[in-house]
Write an enzyme that holds these catalytic residues in place. Structure first.
Site, PDB file in Angstrom:
ATOM      1  N   GLY A  47      17.132  12.659  33.217  1.00  9.26           N
ATOM      2  CA  GLY A  47      18.370  13.226  32.403  1.00  9.26           C
ATOM      3  C   GLY A  47      19.284  12.283  31.820  1.00  9.26           C
ATOM      4  O   GLY A  47      18.950  11.118  32.124  1.00  9.26           O
ATOM      5  N   GLN A  52      26.398   8.362  28.338  1.00 11.63           N
ATOM      6  CA  GLN A  52      25.778   7.313  28.712  1.00 11.63           C
ATOM      7  C   GLN A  52      25.209   6.766  27.478  1.00 11.63           C
ATOM      8  O   GLN A  52      24.640   5.555  27.562  1.00 11.63           O
ATOM      9  CB  GLN A  52      24.675   7.780  29.441  1.00 11.63           C
ATOM     10  CG  GLN A  52      24.822   8.260  30.773  1.00 11.63           C
ATOM     11  CD  GLN A  52      23.754   8.450  31.762  1.00 11.63           C
ATOM     12  OE1 GLN A  52      23.200   9.388  31.770  1.00 11.63           O
ATOM     13  NE2 GLN A  52      23.165   7.451  32.461  1.00 11.63           N
ATOM     14  N   CYS A  99      20.258   6.084  38.617  1.00 11.59           N
ATOM     15  CA  CYS A  99      21.096   6.326  37.512  1.00 11.59           C
ATOM     16  C   CYS A  99      20.677   5.317  36.340  1.00 11.59           C
ATOM     17  O   CYS A  99      20.628   4.108  36.593  1.00 11.59           O
ATOM     18  CB  CYS A  99      22.572   6.229  37.637  1.00 11.59           C
ATOM     19  SG  CYS A  99      23.606   6.724  36.058  1.00 11.59           S
ATOM     20  N   LEU A 100      20.329   5.764  35.072  1.00 11.71           N
ATOM     21  CA  LEU A 100      20.163   4.679  34.197  1.00 11.71           C
ATOM     22  C   LEU A 100      21.417   3.807  33.830  1.00 11.71           C
ATOM     23  O   LEU A 100      20.951   2.836  33.311  1.00 11.71           O
ATOM     24  CB  LEU A 100      19.746   5.812  32.756  1.00 11.71           C
ATOM     25  CG  LEU A 100      18.202   6.125  33.018  1.00 11.71           C
ATOM     26  CD1 LEU A 100      18.170   7.184  31.898  1.00 11.71           C
ATOM     27  CD2 LEU A 100      17.283   5.423  33.364  1.00 11.71           C
ATOM     28  N   HIS A 141      24.024  15.879  38.752  1.00 13.73           N
ATOM     29  CA  HIS A 141      24.176  14.546  38.519  1.00 13.73           C
ATOM     30  C   HIS A 141      24.604  14.483  37.011  1.00 13.73           C
ATOM     31  O   HIS A 141      25.727  13.565  36.553  1.00 13.73           O
ATOM     32  CB  HIS A 141      22.778  13.694  38.492  1.00 13.73           C
ATOM     33  CG  HIS A 141      22.733  12.295  38.276  1.00 13.73           C
ATOM     34  ND1 HIS A 141      22.518  11.252  39.416  1.00 13.73           N
ATOM     35  CD2 HIS A 141      23.095  11.687  37.036  1.00 13.73           C
ATOM     36  CE1 HIS A 141      22.831  10.444  38.677  1.00 13.73           C
ATOM     37  NE2 HIS A 141      23.017  10.280  37.271  1.00 13.73           N
ATOM     38  N   GLU A 142      24.143  15.288  36.141  1.00 15.57           N
ATOM     39  CA  GLU A 142      24.647  14.996  34.576  1.00 15.57           C
ATOM     40  C   GLU A 142      25.861  15.705  34.332  1.00 15.57           C
ATOM     41  O   GLU A 142      26.809  15.172  33.628  1.00 15.57           O
ATOM     42  CB  GLU A 142      23.488  15.742  33.747  1.00 15.57           C
ATOM     43  CG  GLU A 142      22.191  15.206  33.786  1.00 15.57           C
ATOM     44  CD  GLU A 142      22.037  13.473  33.709  1.00 15.57           C
ATOM     45  OE1 GLU A 142      22.873  12.929  33.018  1.00 15.57           O
ATOM     46  OE2 GLU A 142      21.208  12.959  34.442  1.00 15.57           O
ATOM     47  N   HIS A 145      28.457  13.140  35.176  1.00 17.62           N
ATOM     48  CA  HIS A 145      28.743  12.190  34.283  1.00 17.62           C
ATOM     49  C   HIS A 145      29.545  12.623  33.131  1.00 17.62           C
ATOM     50  O   HIS A 145      30.460  12.060  32.772  1.00 17.62           O
ATOM     51  CB  HIS A 145      27.216  11.977  33.404  1.00 17.62           C
ATOM     52  CG  HIS A 145      26.364  10.828  34.067  1.00 17.62           C
ATOM     53  ND1 HIS A 145      27.070   9.682  34.036  1.00 17.62           N
ATOM     54  CD2 HIS A 145      25.157  10.567  34.472  1.00 17.62           C
ATOM     55  CE1 HIS A 145      25.819   8.732  34.497  1.00 17.62           C
ATOM     56  NE2 HIS A 145      24.898   9.673  34.775  1.00 17.62           N
TER      57      HIS A 145
HETATM   58 NI    NI Z   1      23.112   8.915  35.730  1.00 23.10          NI
END
Ligand code: NI
Length: 175
Positions: A47, A52, A99-100, A141-142, A145
Site C-alpha cells: 500500500g 508518502q 512502512c515504506l 494503515h493507509e 497515513h
Molecule cells: Ni506506511
C-alpha cells in the site's frame, strides 16, 4: 509512468492531514495513480498513500494480492481509494507491520481484523467496502497515513522510542 521518491520519517508531509479530493475531472490524477502504483510495486509494498510521495491529497493505492505467486506469475489487483474513511471496526488482533516511510523496521501493533470503508472511485462515485485480514489492516494503515498518523503512533512511548532509535541507527550507517 515513473517511480516516485518515497518520503521517509520524520518528513513533515507525513504528519499533515491530507486534503479531500473534490475535482475528479483532473486528468493529472491518472498519472498520479499509475506513478503511485508503480512506486508501490517497485518498493515493494502492499500500500502507498499520496503523502508518502509528497502529495498531500486523500488518496491511497493498495494491492494485497500481487505477492502471491500463481503459476509463475504475479497477479495484480490494484485497488484505488479516493477520500477513504473507516466507518466500522471489529475484532482487535495483533499484526506485525512495516512502512515504506520507515524502511527496515517492523513492529506488532493492534489492528482490527474487519473494517467497513467508505471511499470514492476514480469517477467520484461513493462506495463502501467490507474488508478483512491483510486488506483490512492495509486500509487502516493507509487511512492513518492520510490523517497524518504512522503505525508507530499505536505503540507505547517506550516501544516507539526504542524503534526510532533503531531507525536512526540504521539510517546513519554509511552505505
Ligand atoms: Ni506506511
Amino acid at each position: 509512468m515513473a517511480i516516485l521518491k518515497i518520503v521517509e520519517y520524520p518528513a513533515t508531509v507525513l504528519r499533515k492531514k491530507t486534503k479531500l479530493i473534490e475535482n475528479f475531472n483532473d486528468p493529472t490524477l491518472d498519472t498520479l495513480i499509475s506513478d503511485m502504483a508503480e512506486t508501490m510495486y517497485d518498493a515493494p509494498g502492499v500500500g502507498l498513500a499520496a503523502n508518502q510521495v509528497g502529495i498531500s491529497l486523500r488518496l491511497a493505492v493498495i494491492d494485497v494480492t500481487w505477492k502471491e505467486e500463481k503459476e509463475g506469475e504475479y497477479k495484480r489487483t490494484l485497488l484505488v481509494f479516493f477520500n477513504p474513511k473507516i466507518l466500522e471496526r471489529k475484532e482487535l488482533i495483533p499484526f506485525e507491520e512495516g512502512c515504506l516511510s520507515l524502511p527496515g523496521l517492523t513492529e506488532t501493533v493492534k489492528r482490527y481484523n474487519q473494517v467497513t470503508v467508505q471511499y470514492q472511485d476514480r469517477k467520484g462515485t461513493v462506495k463502501t467496502l467490507k474488508a478483512e485480514g491483510l486488506l483490512a489492516v492495509a486500509l487502516q494503515h493507509e487511512t492513518d497515513h492520510l490523517d497524518g498518523k504512522l503505525y508507530i503512533d499505536h505503540l507505547s512511548s517506550l516501544k516507539k522510542d526504542l524503534l526510532l532509535k533503531k531507525f536512526k541507527k540504521n539510517t546513519n550507517t554509511p552505505a
